[in-house]
Design an enzyme around this catalytic site. Structure first.
Site, PDB file in Angstrom:
ATOM      1  N   ASP A 102       8.122 -34.421  19.269  1.00  0.00           N
ATOM      2  CA  ASP A 102       9.337 -34.419  18.451  1.00  0.00           C
ATOM      3  C   ASP A 102      10.179 -33.198  18.807  1.00  0.00           C
ATOM      4  OD1 ASP A 102      11.198 -34.956  16.471  1.00  0.00           O
ATOM      5  OD2 ASP A 102       9.965 -34.212  14.840  1.00  0.00           O
ATOM      6  N   LYS A 130      10.068 -38.892  21.231  1.00  0.00           N
ATOM      7  CA  LYS A 130      11.382 -39.117  20.612  1.00  0.00           C
ATOM      8  C   LYS A 130      12.471 -38.646  21.553  1.00  0.00           C
ATOM      9  CE  LYS A 130      10.335 -38.830  15.702  1.00  0.00           C
ATOM     10  NZ  LYS A 130      10.495 -38.092  14.445  1.00  0.00           N
ATOM     11  N   ARG A 164      -1.727 -43.322   8.013  1.00  0.00           N
ATOM     12  CA  ARG A 164      -2.386 -43.095   9.311  1.00  0.00           C
ATOM     13  C   ARG A 164      -3.207 -44.315   9.730  1.00  0.00           C
ATOM     14  NH1 ARG A 164      -1.761 -37.659  10.689  1.00  0.00           N
ATOM     15  NH2 ARG A 164      -1.936 -36.145   9.011  1.00  0.00           N
TER      16      ARG A 164
HETATM   17  P1  IMP Z   1       6.871 -31.241  17.068  1.00  0.00           P
HETATM   18  O1  IMP Z   1       6.171 -29.915  17.028  1.00  0.00           O
HETATM   19  O2  IMP Z   1       8.174 -31.197  16.325  1.00  0.00           O
HETATM   20  O3  IMP Z   1       7.023 -31.833  18.442  1.00  0.00           O
HETATM   21  O4  IMP Z   1       6.064 -32.236  16.155  1.00  0.00           O
HETATM   22  C1  IMP Z   1       4.863 -32.712  16.447  1.00  0.00           C
HETATM   23  C2  IMP Z   1       4.158 -33.143  15.193  1.00  0.00           C
HETATM   24  O5  IMP Z   1       5.048 -33.467  14.104  1.00  0.00           O
HETATM   25  C3  IMP Z   1       3.426 -34.410  15.523  1.00  0.00           C
HETATM   26  O6  IMP Z   1       2.148 -34.137  16.055  1.00  0.00           O
HETATM   27  C4  IMP Z   1       3.400 -35.134  14.201  1.00  0.00           C
HETATM   28  O7  IMP Z   1       2.265 -34.737  13.477  1.00  0.00           O
HETATM   29  C5  IMP Z   1       4.659 -34.662  13.485  1.00  0.00           C
HETATM   30  N1  IMP Z   1       5.749 -35.654  13.607  1.00  0.00           N
HETATM   31  C6  IMP Z   1       6.890 -35.528  14.329  1.00  0.00           C
HETATM   32  N2  IMP Z   1       7.647 -36.638  14.231  1.00  0.00           N
HETATM   33  C7  IMP Z   1       6.969 -37.481  13.421  1.00  0.00           C
HETATM   34  C8  IMP Z   1       7.246 -38.825  12.933  1.00  0.00           C
HETATM   35  O8  IMP Z   1       8.263 -39.483  13.215  1.00  0.00           O
HETATM   36  N3  IMP Z   1       6.300 -39.352  12.103  1.00  0.00           N
HETATM   37  C9  IMP Z   1       5.161 -38.699  11.751  1.00  0.00           C
HETATM   38  N4  IMP Z   1       4.863 -37.468  12.196  1.00  0.00           N
HETATM   39  C10 IMP Z   1       5.768 -36.863  13.017  1.00  0.00           C
HETATM   40 MG    MG Z   2       1.656 -35.151  10.991  1.00  0.00          MG
END
Ligand code: IMP
Ligand code: MG
Length: 181
Positions: A102, A130, A164
């Protein structure tokens, strides 16, 4: 639970077919190197179980527990490592496994930490990527599906620790997301 979805993006059969392809590529790429998989908890548990059983190679498995946000739909900011010690990756070929890329904060931070421990190589596998501008640049080596910047649940992905265990992946209904999140 399915009634809480706005729409289904990937049903169970579609996910499993894509895992067959990912597992075949990973098995081919690591056929001569011993693999150490580091799965990021909790989001990657379902993926971990389904993907690793499709890889017929000797491998080691470790898990890392991290948190980047607290139950809402926004990620980013600083990453908290819940472990006292990191898995031993010195001299090993590491494949990091996570549910979704994300903001990039989680995977960039984990990659940085693991690289400091002297692995032979580090690659990243995510089920979902994403399409968006990231806070930190991450270029995953294996991607299941690319999706729009929407909040999704199921197949390991949660909202406030729910959903989940949904076998499919879908977009959560907006009216179920708390306004402050
Ligand atoms: P990042 O550090 O922003 O890349 O986020 C990674 C973590 O955020 C993932 O491992 C998920 O646990 C959570 N996450 C990000 N986007 C989503 C989503 O659309 N649905 C559920 N969890 C998300
Ligand atoms: Mg999560």
């Amino acid at each position: 639970m399915q009634a809480d979805l706005d729409r289904i993006l990937f049903d169970e059969a579609t996910i499993h077919r894509r895992l067959d392809e990912l597992a075949a590529r990973i098995s081919h790429d690591y056929r001569d190197r011993e693999l150490t998989v580091i799965a990021i908890l909790n989001g990657s548990v379902i993926l971990m179980a389904d993907l690793l059983r499709r890889i017929p190679l000797p491998l080691k498995l470790d898990c890392l527990s991290v948190a980047s946000y607290h139950g809402g739909t926004k990620s980013g900011g600083e990453l908290i490592f819940r472990q006292v010690s990191l898995p031993d990756v010195a001299g090993r070929h590491v494949l990091i496994l996570d549910d979704i890329l994300d903001s990039g904060v989680t995977l960039a931070s984990i990659r940085e930490k693991l690289e400091a421990a002297g692995p032979l190589s580090v690659r990243i596998c995510v089920l979902l990527e994403k399409k968006k501008t990231r806070l930190r640049a991450v270029d995953p080596d294996y991607v299941g599906f690319q999706i729009a910047d929407e909040f999704v649940v199921g197949y390991g992905l949660d909202y406030m620790e729910r959903y989940r265990n949904l076998p499919c992946i879908g977009v959560l209904r907006r009216d179920l997301i708390a306004p402050a999140a």
